[in-house]
Scaffold this active site. Structure first.
Site: not given
Ligand code: ATR
Length: 281
Positions: A64, A68, A134
């Site tokens: 995790t 990863k 991710g």
């Molecule tokens: P994970 O591995 O869990 O997918 P991540 O790689 O940090 O986590 O991705 C988080 C996703 O949630 C991204 O697509 C992010 O959008 P951005 O690319 O614009 O950062 C999205 N996300 C997080 N907070 C958000 C918010 N307040 N509004 C819209 N999208 C959000």
């Protein structure tokens, strides 16, 4: 005396990981002499600590955050999917101590959807994915293998959606179409979506709300959320209120664990309601 089969999960931090509950439940259920432990490994110690785990006879481990992607460098073999995604969550160690990497999150997503919406036939469907991180990567790669019609990848940061779409289009020429979308366009896309999947953390306890009006969705659409705290997110409540099928996020976590358990402990485990409530409690 029978040898104890050993596996575990590595991460930093790792205390929050639900994986020991899942694997511990299955070890007990199937009467296997095994153990599954948490290993907190800081990024700079990854190589030496993994070597130590190999020496200690581990059969494999889950991976995790934040390892990863970096774990791939230590793996002698990578599944095609892990290679394409550029990340792995399931590592198997062979008898010679070599590491084999796989990514099972996408499998977990598809299995969970199949378990909750058995009639869902992906072929030619239009799927809207919210997010391009991710989790979205793993899900989108899985969807490319089941012959969906079109994937609309909507992200707050539009450029990230464009980049992921370009990468997938290059890899899967001639297969499903994938197009990027602006967050503000969501209401325009909804009327033609068969499935909507939230892969962002919006709607999670302590995070901002996911504010989408699902009214324009067709009456037979399916809405899925990878958030599982709370289990019934506002998005899913809204979907159910409209009579749509709604799929909670916990099943993806449970199903992604199955391939690892089978490889390390030799039994194909089931996902049950009992396991789900144990993990949620
Ligand atoms: P994970 O591995 O869990 O997918 P991540 O790689 O940090 O986590 O991705 C988080 C996703 O949630 C991204 O697509 C992010 O959008 P951005 O690319 O614009 O950062 C999205 N996300 C997080 N907070 C958000 C918010 N307040 N509004 C819209 N999208 C959000």
């Amino acid at each position: 005396m029978r040898k104890i089969l050993k596996a575990g999960v590595i991460g930093h931090p790792i205390a929050h990981s639900k994986s020991p509950i899942i694997h511990g439940y299955w070890l007990q259920k199937y009467g296997i002499a095994g153990e599954y432990l948490r290993y907190d490994i800081a990024p700079q110690d990854l190589k030496s600590e993994v070597a130590r785990l190999v020496d200690s006879g581990l059969r494999g481990f889950n991976v995790t955050i934040p390892h990863k992607e970096s774990i791939l460098e230590l793996c002698a073999n990578r599944s095609e999917l892990a290679q394409k995604i550029g990340a792995a969550n399931t590592i198997t160690i062979d008898d010679t101590g070599r590491l084999h990497a796989d990514s099972t999150d996408g499998f977990g997503f598809l299995q969970n959807m199949a378990a909750h919406v058995p009639d869902l036939n992906w072929r030619n469907k239009t799927i809207m994915i919210l997010g391009a991180g991710g989790a979205a990567r793993a899900i989108v790669w899985a969807l490319m293998t089941v012959d969906v019609g079109q994937i609309i990848l909507v992200n707050r940061t539009y450029d990230k959606a464009v980049a992921l779409c370009a990468e997938l289009t290059n890899q899967y020429e001639g297969m499903s179409e994938i197009i990027p979308g602006h967050w503000a366009e969501i209401p325009d896309f909804l009327p033609r979506c068969d499935v909507v999947v939230n892969t962002t953390s919006l709607g999670m306890t302590g995070q901002a709300a996911l504010e989408i009006n699902l009214a324009p969705l067709p009456a037979n659409a399916v809405v899925s959320d990878i958030v599982y705290a709370p289990l019934e997110t506002e998005l899913l409540k809204q979907a159910r209120g409209r009579g749509l099928s709604a799929v909670t996020g916990i099943g993806m976590l449970l199903h992604q664990a199955r391939p690892g358990f089978e490889r390390w402990f030799g039994v194909k485990p089931d996902v049950t309601a009992e396991l789900e409530s144990l993990v949620l409690s």
